[in-house]
Write an enzyme that holds these catalytic residues in place. Structure first.
Site, PDB file in Angstrom:
ATOM      1  N   ASP A   1      60.287  20.596  59.067  1.00 16.75           N
ATOM      2  CA  ASP A   1      60.712  19.372  58.395  1.00 16.75           C
ATOM      3  C   ASP A   1      59.761  18.209  58.667  1.00 16.75           C
ATOM      4  O   ASP A   1      58.775  18.339  59.412  1.00 16.75           O
ATOM      5  CB  ASP A   1      62.136  19.011  58.818  1.00 16.75           C
ATOM      6  CG  ASP A   1      62.349  19.062  60.327  1.00 16.75           C
ATOM      7  OD1 ASP A   1      61.407  18.735  61.077  1.00 16.75           O
ATOM      8  OD2 ASP A   1      63.457  19.437  60.762  1.00 16.75           O
TER       9      ASP A   1
ATOM     10  N   GLY B   1      63.139  26.105  58.481  1.00 17.27           N
ATOM     11  CA  GLY B   1      63.621  24.907  59.162  1.00 17.27           C
ATOM     12  C   GLY B   1      62.600  23.834  59.467  1.00 17.27           C
ATOM     13  O   GLY B   1      62.954  22.787  60.026  1.00 17.27           O
TER      14      GLY B   1
ATOM     15  N   ASP C   1      49.359  20.234  41.087  1.00 17.10           N
ATOM     16  CA  ASP C   1      49.532  21.678  40.990  1.00 17.10           C
ATOM     17  C   ASP C   1      49.235  22.164  39.574  1.00 17.10           C
ATOM     18  O   ASP C   1      49.476  21.457  38.595  1.00 17.10           O
ATOM     19  CB  ASP C   1      50.974  22.012  41.376  1.00 17.10           C
ATOM     20  CG  ASP C   1      51.257  23.490  41.392  1.00 17.10           C
ATOM     21  OD1 ASP C   1      50.653  24.186  42.227  1.00 17.10           O
ATOM     22  OD2 ASP C   1      52.084  23.951  40.578  1.00 17.10           O
TER      23      ASP C   1
ATOM     24  N   ASN D   1      59.849  22.635  63.392  1.00 16.17           N
ATOM     25  CA  ASN D   1      61.250  22.280  63.197  1.00 16.17           C
ATOM     26  C   ASN D   1      61.596  21.170  64.185  1.00 16.17           C
ATOM     27  O   ASN D   1      61.953  21.425  65.333  1.00 16.17           O
ATOM     28  CB  ASN D   1      62.158  23.498  63.408  1.00 16.17           C
ATOM     29  CG  ASN D   1      63.600  23.217  63.010  1.00 16.17           C
ATOM     30  OD1 ASN D   1      63.963  22.087  62.707  1.00 16.17           O
ATOM     31  ND2 ASN D   1      64.414  24.256  62.996  1.00 16.17           N
TER      32      ASN D   1
ATOM     33  N   GLU E   1      44.321  21.296  40.746  1.00 15.93           N
ATOM     34  CA  GLU E   1      44.148  22.721  41.017  1.00 15.93           C
ATOM     35  C   GLU E   1      43.788  23.455  39.729  1.00 15.93           C
ATOM     36  O   GLU E   1      44.623  23.586  38.833  1.00 15.93           O
ATOM     37  CB  GLU E   1      45.433  23.312  41.605  1.00 15.93           C
ATOM     38  CG  GLU E   1      45.331  24.804  41.867  1.00 15.93           C
ATOM     39  CD  GLU E   1      46.680  25.485  42.006  1.00 15.93           C
ATOM     40  OE1 GLU E   1      46.761  26.493  42.743  1.00 15.93           O
ATOM     41  OE2 GLU E   1      47.657  25.025  41.372  1.00 15.93           O
TER      42      GLU E   1
ATOM     43  N   ASN F   1      69.242  19.471  60.275  1.00 16.08           N
ATOM     44  CA  ASN F   1      69.132  19.622  58.820  1.00 16.08           C
ATOM     45  C   ASN F   1      68.747  21.044  58.413  1.00 16.08           C
ATOM     46  O   ASN F   1      68.370  21.269  57.269  1.00 16.08           O
ATOM     47  CB  ASN F   1      68.147  18.605  58.233  1.00 16.08           C
ATOM     48  CG  ASN F   1      66.729  18.755  58.781  1.00 16.08           C
ATOM     49  OD1 ASN F   1      66.343  19.818  59.248  1.00 16.08           O
ATOM     50  ND2 ASN F   1      65.953  17.687  58.719  1.00 16.08           N
ATOM     51  N   ASP F   2      68.842  21.994  59.344  1.00 23.37           N
ATOM     52  CA  ASP F   2      68.529  23.386  58.986  1.00 23.37           C
ATOM     53  C   ASP F   2      69.498  23.928  57.930  1.00 23.37           C
ATOM     54  O   ASP F   2      69.117  24.712  57.067  1.00 23.37           O
ATOM     55  CB  ASP F   2      68.579  24.279  60.229  1.00 23.37           C
ATOM     56  CG  ASP F   2      67.416  24.030  61.173  1.00 23.37           C
ATOM     57  OD1 ASP F   2      66.517  23.252  60.812  1.00 23.37           O
ATOM     58  OD2 ASP F   2      67.413  24.597  62.281  1.00 23.37           O
TER      59      ASP F   2
END
Length: 622
Positions: A166, A164, A331, A139, A360, A144-145
């Site tokens: 980032d 949190g 993905d 964090n 994947e 920006n939490d």
């Protein structure tokens, strides 16, 4: 009469202003493009109330509006432009008119491409990927939490909540990451996931063109890419073509009746990925696999809709160009429409011939995994343009090789040997991404029952074997998930990433002796790998384990050096016969260097000693 005319003029002016005010563009995607792209076509999605009532026009040298597509929803227009290679960087207005009057205009920019953009080099065999779940790493920016307007706030007490981490935290950690020997970052998706809960992982995207504000901004993401380039490091984006989040902005006003699969009533996928290559598969089973949803919160996108297909392709190319990317991790590769995935990979590789993509396909069967790789000749004629796939069969074999009793036929180290022998199924096994664990499975140290000797052996094998290694954050410090296989626990906070942590992996404070040793071991191993061309692009030869002897030897070699890895699962030390190795690989060399200790290793005799529950990794210079 004059009063009436004045009134009429004012009324007409008010009417004109009201008409102008009635239209506005809420979204236009992509918001800008580049001059000089290989493919001259471009789709632009325009969204705004009643926008389909307007007729767009463009007047700019080298740019022509080829087609305007209206759909069921009156609030969309899809514009198809041709941006000729003669078009210069600059800006122009897209005018949206009604009855020949301009109602709305949008100033569109064609940016200048960065020199060498088209010939960018993707990640390759010299690289080692470091996989990070951004919300759980560091964090770096507490401001920006909590972000006003986004549905989910901070809840570190919840394993599935936002914690949190980032982009700022990742950038602050680049010295550590580089020093450890990693050369490439793969981040779990950082695009906006504005979901009510459980969206920290990033796989329920609600805006394909915006970075989630709790991670930072688009500018922060670009800055991360720039900071990596300064260090000769690379950035791999995690993308999803199969689905979006149920709170994606378009879900309240879908463009067409077939924008999603099972749009009238969702149903879960069968996960029968075998239907993609099964010569006997029914259309019913194929559809229920490819069109089914993972969960209700992840609507399945219909790539057979050509507007959707183009939207996803141009979004992909936009991110590569915008953020100067070096690779894509795709993905759930076998879940979207497979014809679309062929075209998607073709278009990306057409634009960037030296780029790299890994898909994947979570199967332990190499016959299934190999189906998706570029240049694989498939019985059904299916063609892929994707250079690499994740080697799930080898990951499964590695864990079994380290855990199982070698005295049982086909178990233990022989399982590892046999899996590598299946490389004949792949068009290019050197392009496989190999890994001890990732964000979707139990931690490697947990999988091998917290056996420190087996941990070192597995990491050494991953560093030496053919392919491109990927290490999950925390693997290097023996992170575990002893209480459950919950994704929330697997993706735990990285020690030292938050101010209230009592342990700190960046400084070593609070780590156990084994954790510190594992970290130092990994650092030595990966930094050595950086400079060893034999394990990047060299040949591979291995010597089959004799039944139940607990020994396995693998070589990598080129014209500069020979690398020998001998794995010994026995409790006691073994004197390993190296005469067969001398005949086929080592030659007349009488000495090598132990990669981990730096000590000289004599090869003059008939045997070398390998300690019990350990390995010997030797580099022999030519």
């Amino acid at each position: 009469m004059r009063t009436f005319k004045l009134f009429l003029a004012i009324a007409m002016l008010v009417s004109s202003v009201s008409t102008m005010a009635a239209y506005k563009i809420d979204r236009l995607e992509p918001a800008f493009w580049w001059a000089g792209m290989e493919n001259e076509n471009l789709q632009i999605l325009v969204y705004g109330e009643g926008i389909s009532e307007l007729r767009p026009s463009i007047d700019y040298p080298g740019v022509s509006l080829e087609q305007t597509v209206q759909v069921k929803s009156p609030n969309y227009l899809f514009l198809y432009l041709k941006v000729d290679k003669s078009a210069k960087a600059g800006s122009f207005d897209i005018l949206f008119k009604r009855n020949n009057k301009t109602m709305v205009k949008y100033n569109y920019e064609l940016k200048q491409r960065v020199a060498g953009s088209a010939s960018r080099q993707g990640y390759d065999n010299s690289d080692v990927m470091y996989l990070i779940t951004p919300d759980r790493f560091v964090n770096g920016d507490t401001s920006n939490d909590e972000v006003e307007g986004l549905k989910e706030g901070l809840d570190r007490a919840d394993d599935f909540g936002r914690h949190g981490g980032d982009l700022a935290g990742i950038m602050q950690s680049l010295d550590y990451i580089e020093d450890m020997g990693y050369t490439t970052l793969w981040l779990n998706p950082v695009m906006e996931n504005d979901m009510p809960e459980g969206s920290y992982h990033g796989y329920a995207i609600t805006d394909f063109y915006e970075t989630d504000a709790r991670h930072g901004s688009n500018e922060d993401y670009v800055q991360l890419s720039k900071e990596l380039k300064k260090r000769n490091m690379k950035l791999v984006i995690d993308m999803i073509m199969n689905h979006c989040g149920s709170h994606h902005w378009w879900m309240e006003d879908l463009p067409t009746d077939d924008w999603l699969n099972f749009q009238d009533g969702w149903q879960v996928t069968t996960h029968l990925r075998e239907t993609n290559m099964d010569p006997y598969a029914s259309e019913y089973d194929k559809r229920n696999h490819a069109d089914g949803w993972f969960v209700e919160s992840m609507p399945d996108l219909n790539q057979r809709n050509p507007l959707m297909a183009d939207y996803l392709i141009y979004n992909t190319i936009w991110w590569i160009e915008y953020a100067d990317l070096d690779g894509i991790r795709m993905d759930t590769y076998p879940y979207p429409d497979k014809a679309f995935m062929s075209e998607w990979t073709r278009r990306v590789m057409e634009e960037y011939p030296n780029f790299n993509i890994v898909g994947e396909e979570w199967s332990s069967n190499p016959a299934i995994v190999s189906y998706w790789q570029k240049d694989k000749i498939n019985a059904d004629g299916y063609v892929s343009y994707m250079p690499g796939v994740f080697d799930f069969p080898l990951q499964d074999a590695l864990v079994k090789a380290l855990n199982e009793d070698d005295s049982q036929w086909g178990q233990g180290l022989p399982k590892l040997y046999a899996t590598l022998a299946d490389d004949h199924l792949y068009a290019d096994p050197t392009q496989l991404v190999i890994f001890p664990d990732n964000h979707d499975m139990s931690r490697f140290y947990t999988q091998i029952n917290e056996d420190f000797g087996m941990f070192k052996m597995g990491m050494a094998f991953t560093a030496v074997c053919r392919g491109i290694p990927q290490i999950y954050y925390g693997t290097e410090i023996l992170m575990t998930n002893p209480n459950s296989d919950s994704h929330g626990e697997i993706r735990a906070e990285y020690p030292g990433g938050w101010d209230d942590h009592t342990a700190n992996a960046f400084t070593g404070e609070g780590l156990t002796a084994d954790q510190k040793e594992a970290q130092t071991f990994t650092k030595i191993l990966l930094n050595w790998r950086k400079g060893c061309s034999a394990v990047h692009d060299g040949c591979l030869k291995h010597f089959a384990p004799n039944h139940a002897n607990g020994l396995y030897t693998l070589f990598r070699y080129d014209d500069k050096s020979v690398v020998m890895l001998v794995m010994n699962k026995n409790s006691e030390a073994n004197d390993v016969n190296i005469l067969p190795f001398k005949v086929e690989v080592i030659g007349a060399a009488t000495e090598g260097v132990d990669v981990i200790t730096g000590n000289n290793v004599s090869l003059a005799g008939e045997t070398v000693k390998v300690e019990g529950r350990s390995f010997l990794l030797v580099e022999i210079k030519k």
